[in-house]
Scaffold this motif. Structure first.
Motif, PDB file in Angstrom:
ATOM      1  N   UNK A 156     139.410 101.440 -55.966  1.00 29.37           N
ATOM      2  CA  UNK A 156     140.497 102.379 -55.744  1.00 29.37           C
ATOM      3  C   UNK A 156     140.846 102.517 -54.259  1.00 29.37           C
ATOM      4  N   UNK A 157     140.144 101.763 -53.411  1.00 32.69           N
ATOM      5  CA  UNK A 157     140.379 101.841 -51.970  1.00 32.69           C
ATOM      6  C   UNK A 157     141.236 100.668 -51.494  1.00 32.69           C
ATOM      7  N   UNK A 158     141.967 100.836 -50.411  1.00 28.70           N
ATOM      8  CA  UNK A 158     142.776  99.720 -49.871  1.00 28.70           C
ATOM      9  C   UNK A 158     141.908  98.481 -49.632  1.00 28.70           C
ATOM     10  N   UNK A 159     142.325  97.351 -50.188  1.00 26.65           N
ATOM     11  CA  UNK A 159     141.587  96.112 -50.023  1.00 26.65           C
ATOM     12  C   UNK A 159     140.526  95.866 -51.065  1.00 26.65           C
ATOM     13  N   UNK A 160     140.011  96.937 -51.690  1.00 26.59           N
ATOM     14  CA  UNK A 160     139.035  96.793 -52.766  1.00 26.59           C
ATOM     15  C   UNK A 160     137.677  96.276 -52.331  1.00 26.59           C
ATOM     16  N   UNK A 161     137.371  96.300 -51.025  1.00 25.80           N
ATOM     17  CA  UNK A 161     136.082  95.779 -50.550  1.00 25.80           C
ATOM     18  C   UNK A 161     135.010  96.863 -50.595  1.00 25.80           C
ATOM     19  N   UNK A 162     133.749  96.425 -50.709  1.00 24.25           N
ATOM     20  CA  UNK A 162     132.637  97.368 -50.664  1.00 24.25           C
ATOM     21  C   UNK A 162     132.602  98.056 -49.298  1.00 24.25           C
ATOM     22  N   UNK A 163     132.154  99.312 -49.233  1.00 25.03           N
ATOM     23  CA  UNK A 163     132.018  99.996 -47.943  1.00 25.03           C
ATOM     24  C   UNK A 163     130.775  99.502 -47.207  1.00 25.03           C
ATOM     25  N   UNK A 164     130.525 100.068 -46.036  1.00 22.81           N
ATOM     26  CA  UNK A 164     129.358  99.673 -45.248  1.00 22.81           C
ATOM     27  C   UNK A 164     128.644 100.868 -44.669  1.00 22.81           C
TER      28      UNK A 164
ATOM     29  N   UNK B 109     140.494 108.319 -52.357  1.00 24.35           N
ATOM     30  CA  UNK B 109     141.406 107.188 -52.164  1.00 24.35           C
ATOM     31  C   UNK B 109     141.005 106.247 -51.036  1.00 24.35           C
ATOM     32  N   UNK B 110     139.965 106.595 -50.277  1.00 20.71           N
ATOM     33  CA  UNK B 110     139.584 105.758 -49.134  1.00 20.71           C
ATOM     34  C   UNK B 110     138.169 106.094 -48.705  1.00 20.71           C
ATOM     35  N   UNK B 111     137.592 105.223 -47.886  1.00 19.44           N
ATOM     36  CA  UNK B 111     136.288 105.493 -47.287  1.00 19.44           C
ATOM     37  C   UNK B 111     136.353 106.766 -46.453  1.00 19.44           C
ATOM     38  N   UNK B 112     137.426 106.932 -45.716  1.00 21.59           N
ATOM     39  CA  UNK B 112     137.558 108.095 -44.834  1.00 21.59           C
ATOM     40  C   UNK B 112     137.525 109.399 -45.624  1.00 21.59           C
TER      41      UNK B 112
END
Length: 529
Positions: free
Chosen positions: A115-123, A84-87
């Motif tokens: 599926x993550x808050x904001x829908x932005x690509x991770x880094x 559900x999140x990067x974390x």
């Protein structure tokens, strides 16, 4: 040669003269009789009997577009699906089992920024904080983007000065530094720096994948782009008689291995066959790599990527057609589909190879005129029902309402004359074929949303969906005389299910069970009592 009689509450034969039966007899890997219990018993006195009780038996279910090595890798490395999140993704990486490492590289797959808050690509920063010296390579759920850390970029020689490769994007931040996300052909730059899997790793992955396929009721798989090492290993298992499922392999046509396949030519063993090649025309919709005629609605100025030039695609298609290969081309976006229909139609006519049943893999977003042209050309539309139900929460944001009219358009393709072959594209989707049958009928997720289905006019009937996983793949692999149904003389490939996928309620497929999987008369899976 012992005869075995299987008894069930209902048997769908897909034989128009006798579509339903209650018993079938099997000997030496073939069906020898189908009919009522008394009729079949009369043809095989003294036969061993297997009573499947209230089960419904269907012809062997085949996934017409999948990736065995990819499934095996996903089963043995870090799984990031539904994180559900990067974390949470990083937390899973910190608990990686030993099998997740290829050399000293940490591998994982399945992340989806939608599926993550904001829908932005991770880094890369999130990965660098936890893995400063271990290279990390994580493929997106669609396998058309990768998320990597700084050490992986360093080993691949990617810096702010590195230009995008042809058919790929190295995402960069406002300062021009690589963010750690690579799209389509840019992934290959980093992948080339990784050590290959060991033979033991490859064996473990392929065995895990084949076992999983049998458990979900698959008697066969069309592998969409098989690497040479995997093909050689499967050839060995086929010669030894230890390959449990039927594999229709498409040669990987993107890299240099294609030359070895061209030199070899089409090949057939007992359970393994290769007479097709798979190319990639574009990327995927989720990573905005699908090649569109017009801009993405949620990223103006971006129209996706063609992964090779039209001239190169045509040249490779022509070379393989001339060697007798069926040509299968991945096309997601409407621009890619226009190109692929053009190439397959023109080159097959010029080479006289229309009879090779060339295929459009995914045929996902099409202009209405290209749906008509695809059908008129008699091409195979190899489509994946669960892609629609996975993409429906965000597809309209990418495409807008108007372009959806030709998207995931299975009924329109069928009515235009295309030959439908259904699959899952596992491990991008779950290999569960019952989920595919459900999605094809309902165009809903497992909770029944949206009410009435998403673009419901494109749904298939229960019978059509079953044909799509049986007759469709049989025709698309030149095996319609031997498979796709249950009639005397056909191969004894069939699956016993806890529900009737044709006339039973579609909702029942969500919690249905595979009770047994039989390939060439051999039970390769039986559910625990």
């Amino acid at each position: 040669m012992q005869t075995t009689v299987y008894l069930a509450e209902r048997i769908w034969t897909l034989d128009t003269e006798r579509p339903l039966a209650r018993a079938l007899a099997v000997r030496d890997g073939r069906v020898v009789a189908v009919g009522t219990r008394d009729e079949v018993r009369a043809t095989a006195p003294g036969a061993r009997e297997v009573d499947l009780g209230a089960a419904t038996v269907v012809p062997g279910l085949v996934d017409a577009h999948a990736h065995l090595h990819g499934l095996g890798r996903s089963l043995t490395t870090v799984r990031l699906e539904k994180s559900p999140s990067v974390e949470e993704a990083v937390r899973r990486l910190s608990q990686a089992p030993e099998s997740s490492f290829q050399g000293d590289w940490l591998l994982g797959r399945g992340w989806d920024q939608n599926e993550w808050p904001g829908g932005a690509f991770p880094g890369r920063a999130e990965l660098d904080a936890h893995f400063p010296t271990t290279p990390v390579f994580l493929t997106r759920v669609d396998h058309h983007a990768a998320w990597v850390n700084g050490e992986a970029l360093r080993r691949a020689g990617i810096s702010r000065d590195t230009q995008d490769p042809e058919g790929g994007r190295i995402l960069k931040d406002a300062r021009g530094e690589p963010t750690g996300v690579l799209v389509d052909n840019a992934m290959d730059v980093v992948a080339a720096a990784m050590p290959p899997p060991t033979k033991a790793q490859l064996e473990t992955r392929l065995r895990a994948a084949l076992e999983r396929c049998a458990q979900v009721g698959l008697t066969g798989v069309h592998d969409a782009g098989m690497d040479l090492d995997a093909f050689r290993l499967l050839q060995q298992w086929d010669a030894e008689g230890t390959l449990p499922l039927r594999i229709y392999a498409m040669a990987a046509g993107q890299g240099d291995e294609r030359h070895a396949y061209l030199e070899q030519g089409p090949w057939q063993g007992r359970m393994l066959k290769m007479r097709a090649v798979k190319f990639l025309a574009d990327g995927a919709l989720g990573s905005r790599g699908a090649a569109l005629h017009e801009d993405y609605c949620d990223e103006p100025g971006q129209r996706g990527l063609l992964l090779m030039s039209p001239e190169e695609l045509e040249s490779r298609a022509r070379a393989f057609m001339s060697k007798g290969f069926q040509v299968c081309i991945h096309a997601i976006g409407d621009r890619a589909n226009t190109l692929v229909v053009d190439v397959l139609t023109r080159v097959s006519e010029e080479t006289g190879t229309k009879a090779l049943r060339h295929r459009v893999e995914h045929a996902q977003i099409l202009r209405r005129e290209d749906i008509t042209r695809l059908g008129a050309a008699g091409l195979v539309a190899s489509v994946q029902p669960t892609h629609a139900t996975s993409d429906m929460p965000w597809a309209e944001a990418r495409l807008g309402r108007e372009r959806l009219r030709g998207s995931y358009a299975w009924r329109s393709l069928k009515e235009a004359g295309a030959n439908l072959a259904l699959g899952s594209d596992f491990p991008i989707e779950n290999p569960d074929v019952l989920a595919g049958l459900y999605a094809a009928r309902t165009r809903q997720d497992a909770t029944g949303r949206p009410e009435g289905g998403w673009l419901p006019e494109e749904a298939l009937s229960g019978y059509e969906a079953l044909e799509g996983f049986t007759r469709g793949p049989a025709w698309a692999s030149f095996e319609e005389a031997r498979r796709g149904g249950l009639a005397p003389g056909q191969d004894a490939d069939f699956v016993a299910l806890s529900v009737d996928p044709v006339e039973g309620p579609a909702k029942a497929l969500v919690d249905a069970q595979v009770l047994a999987t039989v390939v060439a008369g051999v039970e390769v899976y039986r559910a625990s009592p």
